[in-house]
Structures are given as structure tokens and as C-alpha cells.
Design an enzyme around this catalytic site. Sequence first.
Site: not given
Length: 416
Positions: A362, A169, A386
Site C-alpha cells: 500500500h 441495396n 527524478y
Amino acid sequence: MTNYAIILAAGKGTRMTSDLPKVLHKVSGLTMLEHVFRSVKAISPEKAVTVIGHKSEKVRAVLADQSAFVHQTEQLGTGHAVMMAETQLEGLEGHTLVIAGDTPLITGESLKSLIDFHVNHKNVATILTATAQDPFGYGRIVRNKDGEVIKIVEQKDANEYEQQLKEINTGTYVFDNKRLFEALKCITTNNAQGEYYLTDVVAIFRANKEKVGAYILRDFNESLGVNDRVALATAETVMRQRITQKHMVNGVTFQNPETVYIESDVEIAPDVLIEGNVTLKGRTHIGSGTVLTNGTYIVDSEIGQGSIITNSMIESSVLAAGVTVGPYAHLRPGTTLGREVHIGNFVEVKGSHIGEKTKAGHLTYIGNAQVGSSVNVGAGTITVNYDGQNKYETVIGDHAFIWEQLDSHCTFGSWR
């Protein structure tokens, strides 16, 4: 023909040894519950009811308004779980699919075939079964000499003869909706586990001379119920094979498919070449003719046709056609690249738009920048965006040549 569905998703999954509800563990990028629900959609249910219990709010959040929900406070067996759905489905005419939320490999095609079999044979109940080489732990299908299903017996309740049976089952069923809930009122906890077994309704139907059938799965893998991390890994392996095979049939070439990880919602156009050890996750789309070389990792991104990505990481970014990236580049969330942009080795880009035919060959960091077209960004260039508290945008015009550290707030005009 009206169909309904009951998805059993209340269990904790003790053997998973996890704080996460069992059905929320993922296979190829989707929770097991999502895999099951997508397959259930193949039968077009008029109403789907999900039975929830352990950490119910987390489970509910996955399906949200796609399903109705009922709560199983006590875990008293599969029969008891289905009883909880009566408030949603009581008295309705039609056929009800009952399926466990921890069976991620079941396909919509199999569920549709199960429903069709049930209807065509005019059954009151149809069990989805499978043939197992090692049936230990599964409920067994017991048939009479005429091949008719007479009962389902659980492993703990099976006698010596029944334990030798190979037909098992799967835990998926279709019932006449009204008869299901009528029969559930007759089951008891008189068994080895002291639970309400859903499977006991089969004997009740047989006693009433009602027709019970079984539809046998062609692929045993679909029957897998995930109860621990070992089974979860097995499900992952099978799902990965399905996904790569689907893409190969649709025109994608894999040089080493066994080493590739592709999640369920990834879209790949024909004539893409994918080398080994490539990972594609989330809502990613790969355009036709693109090459993804060994070690590439892409999440929630769109890659334009004819691009070449070499051993690089790309997250939540959009790349136009003919772009080349890598090796060892990192495109972070919010990056957009125009046509034929080249991002070379050890270049990191974040939250920036780079215009067509621009090159950063790069050793460069480009963050929070608007870079024009046909710009040459030389080695060692850094946009210093930042100041410790805020981030600022850098603007570089078309055709500029840049090869130094750029302080934030800078704007460089076009050259020419």
C-alpha cells in the site's frame, strides 16, 4: 477463381462533423476502414485497390502496403470512384468486389458467401442486399414478376411504388471485372444528384441480357453504413455484442456483459472471469483463470494466468502468473511483475521490474527500479528517481525489507 477488391474511402463524411476522414473513425478500437479491409481478406483478393480523396495521406497510412491506392480528386459519385480504379485493374480476368469503407459490420463470412453466390450463378453482377423495416434513404432493389433484378433506384429518384419496397441495396457488389469497366463508360449524370451512380451499370447489363443477381444478407446489421455519430454509436453497440459473445463462446464468463468494453484485438483465454465496467484495449492478452473485478482498465498489456486484478489501471505492462493487483493500483508503461507479486492499494509502478513473490502492499511509488524477489516494500516507500532533469535507477536486492523514501542512484543488497 481470381478475386479483386475495390474499397471506396475517398469521402469526407460531412455529417460526421469532424476533421477526421469518415473511414478513420474507430469502432471497438479499429478504424472502420480496418474492419472492412479485414473482412475483405476473407475472399483472398489478388489485388486490393483503395480509392482515397479527402485527407488521403491519413487514409493511406492506415493500410500502408496492404493495398494499392488511387486518388479521386472530385467526389462525383460511386460510379466515378470505381472508375478511378481502372488504372489498377484494367483488362484483368476475374471477379471484383466493390465495398464502401464505412461499413464496419460486414463480415468476411458474408463477403465469401456473396462471391460464391456470384460464381455459382454465373452472374455478371451480384448485389448484396438486405431487407429493411424502414428503407428510407436506401437505394431500392426493383425486381420483375419473375423475381429477377432489373434495376436499383436511389431514394431521390424512386417513384411512389419503388419507395414502398423493403429490399435495399447495401452498397456492396461483385462484378465481372472486365464488364464492370466497360459498363462504367456508358453511365451518365442524368439523375437527381447529378452524379455517376455505380448502380446504373445494372440497367446496362440487363439491356444486354446479361445475368444480374442479388444475395440477401441474413443479418441486417451488417448492412449499416456509418454516415453520422448516431450510426457510429449503433455500430459500436453491435460490435461490442459480437466481441463479448465470441469470448463467451470461447469460455470466458462475463457477469454483466452490457457494461464491458473490449476492443477487437484483445485476446482472452478460457476460464477468465470478468465483472462489470471492465475495459480492455489494444493488444492485451488475459491468461486463463484470471479474475478482473469491477472498474479494471487494461491497455496493451499481458496478464499471466491465475492473476487477480481489482479495480486498477494497467498500461503497457507484463504480469507473470499468479499476480494480484489492487484495489486502486496503477501500473504504468514499462512495468514487469514476476510470478506471485502482490501490488496493493494505492501503489503506483512505472518502468520497473519487480521480482517474483515481492509485495508492495500500500501507499507506494516505485519508478525506474529493479526490485528483486521476495522483497517486502512497506507503506510510504518512494523511489525518488527524478532530479528535475534526469531519471535514475534504484536497485533493491532479493529478500530486502524497505519502508522509507529512497534517493535515486541507490543500490540495496540482498538480505540473507
